[in-house]
Write a protein that holds these residues in place. Structure first.
Motif, PDB file in Angstrom:
ATOM      1  N   LEU A  90       7.532  -7.028  -7.741  1.00 44.28           N
ATOM      2  CA  LEU A  90       8.134  -7.866  -6.701  1.00 44.28           C
ATOM      3  C   LEU A  90       8.546  -9.232  -7.244  1.00 44.28           C
ATOM      4  N   ALA A  91       7.818  -9.733  -8.234  1.00 47.01           N
ATOM      5  CA  ALA A  91       8.198 -11.017  -8.820  1.00 47.01           C
ATOM      6  C   ALA A  91       9.584 -10.937  -9.446  1.00 47.01           C
ATOM      7  N   LEU A  92       9.881  -9.809 -10.100  1.00 49.86           N
ATOM      8  CA  LEU A  92      11.197  -9.613 -10.707  1.00 49.86           C
ATOM      9  C   LEU A  92      12.283  -9.557  -9.624  1.00 49.86           C
ATOM     10  N   VAL A  93      12.018  -8.818  -8.552  1.00 51.01           N
ATOM     11  CA  VAL A  93      12.990  -8.693  -7.462  1.00 51.01           C
ATOM     12  C   VAL A  93      13.266 -10.059  -6.831  1.00 51.01           C
ATOM     13  N   CYS A  94      12.205 -10.834  -6.605  1.00 51.47           N
ATOM     14  CA  CYS A  94      12.379 -12.158  -5.992  1.00 51.47           C
ATOM     15  C   CYS A  94      13.115 -13.110  -6.926  1.00 51.47           C
ATOM     16  N   GLU A  95      12.872 -12.980  -8.220  1.00 50.90           N
ATOM     17  CA  GLU A  95      13.572 -13.834  -9.185  1.00 50.90           C
ATOM     18  C   GLU A  95      15.082 -13.605  -9.133  1.00 50.90           C
ATOM     19  N   ARG A  96      15.472 -12.363  -8.917  1.00 48.52           N
ATOM     20  CA  ARG A  96      16.899 -12.031  -8.925  1.00 48.52           C
ATOM     21  C   ARG A  96      17.567 -12.247  -7.569  1.00 48.52           C
ATOM     22  N   LEU A  97      16.833 -12.032  -6.484  1.00 49.09           N
ATOM     23  CA  LEU A  97      17.430 -12.159  -5.152  1.00 49.09           C
ATOM     24  C   LEU A  97      17.211 -13.535  -4.524  1.00 49.09           C
ATOM     25  N   VAL A  98      16.209 -14.275  -5.010  1.00 51.05           N
ATOM     26  CA  VAL A  98      15.894 -15.638  -4.547  1.00 51.05           C
ATOM     27  C   VAL A  98      15.808 -15.709  -3.009  1.00 51.05           C
ATOM     28  N   PRO A  99      14.886 -14.996  -2.390  1.00 48.33           N
ATOM     29  CA  PRO A  99      14.749 -15.055  -0.931  1.00 48.33           C
ATOM     30  C   PRO A  99      14.037 -16.336  -0.500  1.00 48.33           C
ATOM     31  N   ASP A 100      14.146 -16.655   0.789  1.00 47.52           N
ATOM     32  CA  ASP A 100      13.410 -17.792   1.334  1.00 47.52           C
ATOM     33  C   ASP A 100      11.941 -17.459   1.536  1.00 47.52           C
ATOM     34  N   ALA A 101      11.626 -16.179   1.632  1.00 45.09           N
ATOM     35  CA  ALA A 101      10.237 -15.743   1.763  1.00 45.09           C
ATOM     36  C   ALA A 101      10.160 -14.245   1.485  1.00 45.09           C
ATOM     37  N   LEU A 102       8.980 -13.805   1.094  1.00 45.93           N
ATOM     38  CA  LEU A 102       8.690 -12.383   0.908  1.00 45.93           C
ATOM     39  C   LEU A 102       7.629 -11.996   1.927  1.00 45.93           C
ATOM     40  N   VAL A 103       7.925 -10.978   2.726  1.00 43.85           N
ATOM     41  CA  VAL A 103       6.977 -10.491   3.730  1.00 43.85           C
ATOM     42  C   VAL A 103       6.487  -9.115   3.310  1.00 43.85           C
ATOM     43  N   LEU A 104       5.172  -8.967   3.206  1.00 49.54           N
ATOM     44  CA  LEU A 104       4.562  -7.671   2.936  1.00 49.54           C
ATOM     45  C   LEU A 104       4.098  -7.074   4.257  1.00 49.54           C
ATOM     46  N   PHE A 105       4.385  -5.788   4.463  1.00 44.73           N
ATOM     47  CA  PHE A 105       4.071  -5.154   5.747  1.00 44.73           C
ATOM     48  C   PHE A 105       3.164  -3.952   5.533  1.00 44.73           C
ATOM     49  N   SER A 106       2.146  -3.851   6.379  1.00 43.84           N
ATOM     50  CA  SER A 106       1.252  -2.690   6.355  1.00 43.84           C
ATOM     51  C   SER A 106       0.499  -2.623   7.675  1.00 43.84           C
ATOM     52  N   ASN A 107       0.155  -1.418   8.075  1.00 39.78           N
ATOM     53  CA  ASN A 107      -0.683  -1.225   9.254  1.00 39.78           C
ATOM     54  C   ASN A 107      -2.092  -0.796   8.879  1.00 39.78           C
ATOM     55  N   GLN A 108      -2.424  -0.889   7.583  1.00 40.81           N
ATOM     56  CA  GLN A 108      -3.751  -0.547   7.084  1.00 40.81           C
ATOM     57  C   GLN A 108      -4.454  -1.817   6.604  1.00 40.81           C
ATOM     58  N   GLY A 151       0.816  -1.218   0.000  1.00 39.97           N
ATOM     59  CA  GLY A 151       0.000   0.000   0.000  1.00 39.97           C
ATOM     60  C   GLY A 151       0.842   1.257   0.000  1.00 39.97           C
ATOM     61  N   ASP A 152       0.164   2.385  -0.070  1.00 36.43           N
ATOM     62  CA  ASP A 152       0.839   3.672  -0.239  1.00 36.43           C
ATOM     63  C   ASP A 152       0.889   4.520   1.026  1.00 36.43           C
ATOM     64  N   TYR A 153       0.416   3.992   2.155  1.00 36.15           N
ATOM     65  CA  TYR A 153       0.283   4.819   3.350  1.00 36.15           C
ATOM     66  C   TYR A 153       1.370   4.558   4.382  1.00 36.15           C
ATOM     67  N   LEU A 154       2.352   3.749   4.033  1.00 29.57           N
ATOM     68  CA  LEU A 154       3.377   3.366   4.994  1.00 29.57           C
ATOM     69  C   LEU A 154       4.540   4.345   4.978  1.00 29.57           C
ATOM     70  N   GLN A 155       4.968   4.771   6.158  1.00 25.98           N
ATOM     71  CA  GLN A 155       6.139   5.618   6.286  1.00 25.98           C
ATOM     72  C   GLN A 155       7.404   4.750   6.302  1.00 25.98           C
ATOM     73  N   GLU A 156       8.512   5.298   5.813  1.00 27.17           N
ATOM     74  CA  GLU A 156       9.757   4.534   5.735  1.00 27.17           C
ATOM     75  C   GLU A 156      10.174   4.005   7.109  1.00 27.17           C
ATOM     76  N   LEU A 157      10.040   4.831   8.149  1.00 24.91           N
ATOM     77  CA  LEU A 157      10.468   4.401   9.480  1.00 24.91           C
ATOM     78  C   LEU A 157       9.694   3.170   9.938  1.00 24.91           C
ATOM     79  N   GLU A 158       8.391   3.133   9.673  1.00 22.84           N
ATOM     80  CA  GLU A 158       7.587   1.982  10.077  1.00 22.84           C
ATOM     81  C   GLU A 158       8.106   0.696   9.435  1.00 22.84           C
TER      82      GLU A 158
END
Length: 312
Positions: free
Chosen positions: A230-248, A196-203
């Motif tokens: 995000l699919a492109l980023v995960c393809e290149r970095l190959v993480p064990d998981a992707l976590v999406l964060f939001s307080n909304q 989402g678009d409402y998240l501040q960088e510090l959060e």
């Protein structure tokens, strides 16, 4: 004296005794299917396993089950019980920390006064003092972030916008430093991205810091990261998981996109923050796992999920 020693030994043996799931079901009145669900879906209990994979429960596990039943009887949803238990466990483990409401209020007042003076040196010393006497989770959730949130919401007063910007810049710098120091050779790597678009960088940065552990390293993506890439980023970095964060709360449309995104990124997709609490019922049965909003609970569930011990 011998009787006292015998009683103590009996108590120790009872604490060490392990019970099979059917016996625990008989003792607590909770059927085995529900016990397995509480373990795998919500991470509420963690029985040991025999070499053949059978579950064995300790007296502490039985006590935890009874506590869960107590909260359910009070009308608390099972998805919320984990947060309550985690907060209680964190307070017990960090009993040395400044946990009283008065102590926390004094810390917040000192932070607020340093910000009002734009005292960078004083705030820097205060930051070190807070972390010397408080656990990291508590330092952010109960001291610094409440002041940050209050200033952000109350920017109608003259000067408060500048005070918020001052504190925001200071905390971002200190959190980035801690994230940098936490980098190392972790067994597993996770990407953390905004939802989402409402998240501040510090959060997002604080979430990344609190989500990491000795076993799991967290790489925080920028708040400007496009969801559709995000699919492109995960393809290149190959993480064990992707976590999406939001307080909304995710919009209905966004909630519908998450399962499709989970298929596209090529790795497990998890949701954290208040969004995870608000959308848990909506995402039930989907491949998206909800980690919750409490820091200690998020870490625990993330480790369980990566170990294959937590269902979506």
């Amino acid at each position: 004296m011998n009787n006292q020693l015998s009683t103590f030994a009996d108590a120790v043996d009872l604490e060490r005794e392990l019970f099979p799931i059917r016996e625990v079901s008989r003792l607590t009145g909770v059927n085995p299917v529900t016990l397995r669900a509480w373990e795998r879906r919500y991470g509420l209990i963690q029985p040991t396993r025999t070499e053949s994979g059978h579950r064995l429960y300790s007296q502490a596990d039985i006590t935890a089950i009874q506590s869960i039943l107590g909260w359910l009887e009070r009308g608390v949803a099972v998805s919320k019980v984990g947060s309550i238990l985690a907060r209680g466990q964190a307070l017990a483990e960090d009993s040395w920390a400044a946990t009283s409401a008065d102590d926390l209020a004094r810390w917040r007042t000192q932070v607020r006064e340093a910000v009002q003076r734009f005292d960078a040196g004083g705030l820097d010393r205060l930051f070190d003092q807070v972390f010397a006497g408080n656990a990291q989770d508590q330092a952010f959730s109960d001291i610094f972030m409440p002041v940050w949130h209050a200033l952000r919401v109350g920017q109608s007063g003259f000067g408060q916008a500048s005070e918020w910007a001052f504190l925001d810049q200071f905390l971002r710098g200190r959190v980035l430093m801690r994230l940098h120091l936490a980098r190392g050779r972790h067994r597993q790597q996770v990407l953390l991205a905004p939802l989402g678009d409402y998240l501040q960088e510090l959060e997002l940065l604080v979430a990344g810091l609190l989500l990491g552990s000795d076993e799991v390293g967290v790489r925080v993506l920028p708040v400007t990261q496009p969801l559709e890439e995000l699919a492109l980023v995960c393809e290149r970095l190959v993480p064990d998981a992707l976590v999406l964060f939001s307080n909304q709360r995710p919009t209905t449309e966004l909630a519908k996109r998450l399962p499709r995104l989970g298929l596209a990124v090529g790795c497990p997709l998890l949701l954290a923050g208040e969004a995870a609490e608000l959308a848990q019922e909506t995402l039930a049965g989907s491949p998206v796992a909800c980690l919750g909003a409490d820091a200690s609970l998020m870490r625990k569930r993330l480790r369980q999920y990566l170990a294959g011990q937590l269902d979506t």
